[in-house]
Design an enzyme around this catalytic site. Structure first.
Site, PDB file in Angstrom:
ATOM      1  N   SER A 174      -5.588   3.458   4.599  1.00 48.23           N
ATOM      2  CA  SER A 174      -5.216   2.298   3.778  1.00 48.23           C
ATOM      3  C   SER A 174      -6.621   1.495   3.104  1.00 48.23           C
ATOM      4  CB  SER A 174      -4.126   1.386   4.095  1.00 48.23           C
ATOM      5  OG  SER A 174      -3.186   1.080   3.191  1.00 48.23           O
ATOM      6  N   LYS A 183      -0.239   3.786  -2.625  1.00 50.01           N
ATOM      7  CA  LYS A 183      -1.389   4.559  -2.572  1.00 50.01           C
ATOM      8  C   LYS A 183      -0.729   6.147  -2.433  1.00 50.01           C
ATOM      9  CE  LYS A 183      -4.749   1.745  -0.213  1.00 50.01           C
ATOM     10  NZ  LYS A 183      -3.932   0.369  -0.187  1.00 50.01           N
ATOM     11  N   SER A 235       0.838  -1.227  -0.006  1.00 48.40           N
ATOM     12  CA  SER A 235      -0.015   0.023  -0.158  1.00 48.40           C
ATOM     13  C   SER A 235       0.762   1.148  -0.003  1.00 48.40           C
ATOM     14  CB  SER A 235      -0.920   0.210   1.208  1.00 48.40           C
ATOM     15  OG  SER A 235      -1.864  -0.922   0.978  1.00 48.40           O
TER      16      SER A 235
END
Length: 356
Positions: free
Chosen positions: A189, A135, A132
């Site tokens: 997240s 992101k 993640s």
């Protein structure tokens, strides 16, 4: 007739004998007593059995808490051993033979963003899945698209994770603004939020991923490749050196600085107020001043953490990849901070070099 008379005489004689009445009544009384004993003894034995049963049940009930307590003690000992094994006393700073902190992360990179000096590194150019951490680039592409942050986006079945099977509180049908989706993607997240952001990009997901890779190339992330906006796929790869450039680029966006370091946010979802927290507990620690933060985890990437953190008025970029254990990325970050606080001249030297 004679027999009847004889029987009657015998009865009279029997009654006339001393104690005869008792002798005649004795069998009946005995039978009665016997019946009474049987009647009384049967319930008594049954009651005793019931009491015995109750005692046995009582023993079982008394034993159950002791077994539970034993299991709890065993679990507590196991947890304590796990903490000793994985946490390895995070307060204590342990140094290696070079005088640098011992970190559990497979790869890491710590640099002073102001001077460019590399303070710590290991496997800085090792290409690995980044989970993640992706992101951060998702947020950069969304903000650079100049899309309306107040536009409402809807979570659809296309945003459900069928690759890893991760859960989400953003149920299908949830409507939030693009800004809310962006904050939940960075702070908590939220994979469905990141997916919806890419799906609602002009040109769709394909165009969004192309924009991610193009932006990575522009900022010099030459060993980085993106295949989705969430990081759920292990095909999203980079190395610590490249990710330090991503953190520096992300730090120039006020929304990323704010959204990635917010401790919590309450959002109305289908009429219910739900709390979303930051996946990096350090953002609420008084010992830290963090401007950019992002965690990441999939099994292929391990536990990852990237930050821009200020120490001694200097912006440091910290990249930790594949930390050994659930909490070890936080422990590694704490050890880096302790290492720098132990000898402030480590950063003071870089400032003097910059001024010179």
């Amino acid at each position: 007739m004679k027999s009847r008379m004889l029987f009657a005489m015998l009865v009279v004689l029997a009654l006339a004998l001393p104690g005869g009445s008792s002798a005649m009544a004795a069998p009946a009384k005995c039978a009665s007593a016997s019946k009474a004993r049987v009647c009384k003894s049967a319930p008594t034995s049954q009651v005793s059995k019931r009491h015995a049963g109750k005692k046995q049940v009582g023993k079982k009930k008394a034993a159950k808490p002791s077994r539970i307590a034993g299991v709890r003690r065993a679990l507590a000992i196991r947890r304590q051993a796990a903490r000793a094994r994985y946490m390895d006393d995070p307060i204590t700073l342990r140094l290696d033979e070079h005088g640098q902190p011992r970190l559990s992360s497979t790869a890491f990179y710590v640099t002073n963003q102001s001077t460019g000096e590399v303070l710590l590194q290991r496997n800085a150019y090792l290409v690995m899945p980044i989970a993640s951490i992706t992101k951060l680039m998702t947020a950069i592409v969304v903000l650079e698209s100049k899309s309306d942050l107040n536009e409402a986006l809807t979570i659809t079945d296309d945003d459900v994770d069928y690759l890893k099977g991760t859960n989400s509180r953003l149920v299908v049908g949830t409507r939030l603004t693009r800004e809310e989706m962006l904050q939940l993607a960075l702070m908590s997240s939220e994979n469905r939020a990141a997916s919806a952001l890419a799906r609602n990009y002009p040109g769709g997901r394909g165009a969004f991923v192309d924009a991610m890779n193009a932006r990575a190339h522009l900022i010099g992330m030459n060993e980085t490749h993106f295949y989705d906006s969430t990081g759920l796929t292990p095909r999203n790869v980079s190395n610590p050196h490249d990710l330090s450039k991503l953190v520096m680029a992300a730090s120039s966006y006020p929304q990323i600085r704010e959204f990635s370091t917010t401790n919590e946010r309450y959002v109305f979802i289908n009429g219910h107020l739900k709390r979303f927290g930051n996946t990096n507990g350090l953002v609420k620690s008084p010992d830290w001043t963090i401007s950019v933060s992002k965690t990441g985890y999939i099994s292929e990437a391990g536990r990852c953490l990237v930050m821009q953190a200020w120490m001694q008025d200097q912006p440091l970029v910290i990249v930790l990849m594949d930390a050994n254990g659930r909490n070890m990325r936080i422990v590694d970050a704490q050890r880096i901070r302790l290492w720098l606080e132990e000898k402030p001249e480590r950063l003071a030297a870089t400032r003097r070099e910059q001024q010179g």
